[in-house]
Design a protein around this motif. Structure first.
Motif, PDB file in Angstrom:
ATOM      1  N   LYS A   1      10.280 -33.915  67.839  1.00 16.46           N
ATOM      2  CA  LYS A   1       9.052 -33.872  67.036  1.00 16.46           C
ATOM      3  C   LYS A   1       7.937 -33.167  67.793  1.00 16.46           C
ATOM      4  O   LYS A   1       7.209 -32.334  67.248  1.00 16.46           O
ATOM      5  N   VAL A   2       7.799 -33.539  69.078  1.00 18.26           N
ATOM      6  CA  VAL A   2       6.765 -32.904  69.902  1.00 18.26           C
ATOM      7  C   VAL A   2       7.034 -31.408  70.021  1.00 18.26           C
ATOM      8  O   VAL A   2       6.117 -30.580  69.891  1.00 18.26           O
ATOM      9  N   ASN A   3       8.332 -31.054  70.252  1.00 17.99           N
ATOM     10  CA  ASN A   3       8.678 -29.640  70.363  1.00 17.99           C
ATOM     11  C   ASN A   3       8.414 -28.902  69.066  1.00 17.99           C
ATOM     12  O   ASN A   3       7.913 -27.765  69.065  1.00 17.99           O
ATOM     13  N   SER A   4       8.768 -29.583  67.950  1.00 21.14           N
ATOM     14  CA  SER A   4       8.549 -28.956  66.651  1.00 21.14           C
ATOM     15  C   SER A   4       7.055 -28.755  66.390  1.00 21.14           C
ATOM     16  O   SER A   4       6.624 -27.694  65.918  1.00 21.14           O
ATOM     17  N   LYS A   5       6.286 -29.797  66.738  1.00 23.96           N
ATOM     18  CA  LYS A   5       4.843 -29.684  66.546  1.00 23.96           C
ATOM     19  C   LYS A   5       4.248 -28.633  67.474  1.00 23.96           C
ATOM     20  O   LYS A   5       3.379 -27.840  67.077  1.00 23.96           O
TER      21      LYS A   5
ATOM     22  N   LEU B   1       2.345 -25.396  66.375  1.00 25.10           N
ATOM     23  CA  LEU B   1       1.006 -25.074  66.872  1.00 25.10           C
ATOM     24  C   LEU B   1       0.994 -23.729  67.589  1.00 25.10           C
ATOM     25  O   LEU B   1       0.022 -22.970  67.481  1.00 25.10           O
ATOM     26  N   PHE B   2       2.101 -23.466  68.322  1.00 18.22           N
ATOM     27  CA  PHE B   2       2.183 -22.182  69.010  1.00 18.22           C
ATOM     28  C   PHE B   2       2.216 -21.034  68.007  1.00 18.22           C
ATOM     29  O   PHE B   2       1.521 -20.020  68.187  1.00 18.22           O
ATOM     30  N   GLU B   3       3.034 -21.195  66.973  1.00 21.89           N
ATOM     31  CA  GLU B   3       3.098 -20.150  65.946  1.00 21.89           C
ATOM     32  C   GLU B   3       1.749 -20.000  65.246  1.00 21.89           C
ATOM     33  O   GLU B   3       1.301 -18.876  64.979  1.00 21.89           O
ATOM     34  N   LYS B   4       1.124 -21.158  64.984  1.00 23.21           N
ATOM     35  CA  LYS B   4      -0.190 -21.097  64.351  1.00 23.21           C
ATOM     36  C   LYS B   4      -1.203 -20.448  65.291  1.00 23.21           C
ATOM     37  O   LYS B   4      -2.063 -19.662  64.855  1.00 23.21           O
ATOM     38  N   SER B   5      -1.090 -20.773  66.591  1.00 20.40           N
ATOM     39  CA  SER B   5      -1.985 -20.166  67.571  1.00 20.40           C
ATOM     40  C   SER B   5      -1.772 -18.662  67.631  1.00 20.40           C
ATOM     41  O   SER B   5      -2.735 -17.894  67.734  1.00 20.40           O
ATOM     42  N   GLN B   6      -0.478 -18.249  67.566  1.00 19.13           N
ATOM     43  CA  GLN B   6      -0.196 -16.815  67.557  1.00 19.13           C
ATOM     44  C   GLN B   6      -0.790 -16.153  66.330  1.00 19.13           C
ATOM     45  O   GLN B   6      -1.361 -15.059  66.403  1.00 19.13           O
TER      46      GLN B   6
END
Length: 583
Positions: free
Chosen positions: A410-414, A418-423
């Protein structure tokens, strides 16, 4: 305790030996009778009675298989032989010793009752023949006197009693000795049987020990009374069996956890694939029939349990693949955080389907996927057979491992989201930055253009302000908010004195149609200025006539924000006015 049948086998062996001894004695008696016939010329008695005795004995032996009947017949035959010898010896008392020899021989039978037929025959024979001889003497009957019972004239009662008593005493002693021998034989038989049983038990225990040594822990052990070695072997077998079962269970748990760890490592970045791989492995490893894994999910839609992985799963009740917290067995298990094990499944709750149809499971395990602090979901497994305790323990440990992995997933997925959203945001910011740079360049160019135009406007405004063309600006309430020096000079005011004054304070009473600001607003429209001759009241009270116009000012939304009045005094030449207006 030995049985009568087992003891009888030993007595049959004793009786067999005894029969051989008795038969030898009988043949000896028959031969002795023939021998006596030579001396006393009693061939008929010796051969006839002796033959009848042998026929009676061996005939009984041939007809009856029971040794005891043969013993009683043999005892009777010995008595008859004794009577034969007495008759052949014409009443010689020494012939009574043959009865004692028979008694000694019959002791080997080890049967105290075997003496009874001979005893009865001797008592009856002696009593009858003694009485007959007595009658011959008393009645002077020569025939009675010559029955050859005794060489005495007759046997009186006292002599008979001594004679019979000594014989009976000998029989009693022989019976006692035979009884003791029988008891000794019984004791020996029991000891031998015990030894045989002990040997059999020992041999069986050796076989059992070999079976246990070869790893066969299912061998049956039949305990007998006093079998301490068998009891020890059974305890050892049970201990080894328990140890083997425990080792088997631990190996089952450890192997399952190890294989599941490999699956987890291979799919820890994809929660959906991880869920499917985990539940499919558990169903196959436990030899169950159906299974599902529900993961706790929180988003803008709320909090619920979502079906993430299933294997051979066909539940009509949860077609939407979402379960509310506290709903059904799965939701209740999540809420209570405790395993639910059911052997009686609610009717219609779940069916296991196959090519042959569908049926309800016999056992249902619903377990929370949790660590000590947090619960991540629920596992549900159905099967046609009950789970053993070690299988349930395995599931509990698996749920603890899965909970940690799911939390990490879950943490990795989140984090990934977030990383994709940050990108995306970085890319958007980069695009916005580029756009802003372009806008800044455009804005800079615009500002430069506005500054240039502002300077031009200020220059023109300054020129306009220094000319005779005056203007004044009113807000929508009719208050003066701006004016130039020319207009203030025309009305003999200082520019600052005009600011804040009302429209009505400058209007001449001769302008009846425009006496109020509201009337002015009604006559002026956006894009439609009001031109003409207008009069204003100077500070000195003088009426000043203007040639000019009223124009509506609008904001960025096109809404009226004020009115601008531009004009020149009529005393100025028309040419000059026209020139100024043009500028």
């Amino acid at each position: 305790m030995a049985t009568k049948k087992e003891i009888r086998q030993f007595f049959n062996e004793v009786h067999g030996k005894s029969n051989r001894i008795i038969e030898k004695v009988l043949f000896g008696y028959f031969a002795f009778g023939i021998l006596l016939s030579f001396f006393y010329d009693t061939w008929i008695v010796g051969i006839g009675v002796g033959s009848l005795c042998l026929i009676l004995y061996f005939g009984t032996k041939a007809i009856f298989k029971e040794n005891y009947i043969l013993q009683y017949v043999g005892s009777l035959v010995f008595g008859i032989f004794m009577a034969q010898f007495i008759y052949q010896m014409h009443g010689l008392f020494e012939m009574h010793f043959t009865a004692f020899i028979a008694i000694i021989a019959m002791i080997t039978y080890q049967n105290k009752w075997a003496f009874l037929p001979q005893l009865l025959f001797v008592v009856v024979h002696h009593s009858a023949f003694a009485y007959i001889q007595y009658l011959g003497v008393v009645n002077e009957n020569i025939a009675y006197q010559q029955i050859y019972f005794t060489q005495l004239e007759f046997m009186d009662f006292q002599t008979f009693l001594f004679h019979a008593g000594l014989y009976a005493f000998g029989v009693i002693l022989a019976a006692i000795y035979a009884h003791n021998l029988a008891q000794h034989t019984i004791s020996n038989a029991e000891n031998i049987l015990k030894l045989r049983a002990s040997d059999a038990i020992t041999s069986k225990n050796i076989e059992i020990a070999n079976e246990i040594a070869n790893g066969n822990l299912e061998t049956e052990i039949e305990l007998r009374e006093g079998d301490l070695l068998g009891a020890a072997l059974m305890e050892m077998r049970n201990s080894l069996k328990e140890s083997s079962e425990r080792e088997k269970e631990e190996r089952f748990i450890n192997l399952g956890i190890a294989e599941l760890s490999e699956i987890i490592r291979a799919h820890d970045n994809d929660l959906d694939e991880l869920s499917y791989q985990v539940i499919s492995y558990l169903v196959k490893y436990l030899k169950a029939n159906q299974g599902a894994i529900f993961i706790h999910t929180e988003n803008e839609d709320g909090e619920y349990l979502e079906l993430k992985g299933c294997y051979a799963y066909n539940r009509k009740k949860f077609l939407n693949k979402k379960i509310e917290i506290g709903e059904g067995l799965v939701g209740q298990c999540f809420l209570e955080r405790e395993p639910t094990l059911l052997k009686e499944i609610p009717e219609g709750y779940l069916n296991i389907t196959s090519g042959l149809g569908e049926a309800s499971p016999r056992f249902l395990a619903v377990l929370p996927i949790k660590t000590d602090q947090i619960i991540e979901g629920v596992i549900e497994i159905a099967t046609f057979k009950d789970f053993e305790q070690f299988q349930i323990d395995f599931l509990i440990k698996v749920c603890e491992s899965i909970a940690s992995v799911i939390a990490s997933a879950k943490v990795n997925s989140k984090t990934k989201m977030l990383f994709e959203k940050s990108q995306e945001q970085t890319e958007m910011l980069r695009s916005q930055d580029e756009e802003m740079r372009q806008n800044m360049e455009e804005l800079s160019a615009t500002q430069e253009e506005m500054q240039r135009k502002s300077k031009e406007f200020e220059s023109r405004f300054q020129a306009l302000n220094e000319s005779n063309l005056g203007f004044v600006e009113f807000d929508m309430s009719g208050k003066i908010i701006n004016t130039n020096t020319a207009f203030a000079r025309m009305l003999s005011f200082a520019p600052d004195d005009l600011l804040g004054q009302k429209y009505s304070s400058l209007i001449s009473t001769s302008e009846k149609d425009l006496d109020t600001f509201q009337a002015l607003i009604r006559n002026v429209r956006p894009g439609e200025p009001l031109h003409g001759r207008f009069e204003k009241i100077a500070s000195t009270g003088k009426i000043i006539a203007f040639q000019g116009s009223y124009s509506m000012i609008t904001d960025v939304n096109g809404e009226p924000s004020g009115i601008l009045h531009v004009g020149i005094p009529l005393s100025t030449t028309v040419e000059k006015s026209a020139e100024l207006v043009a500028e």
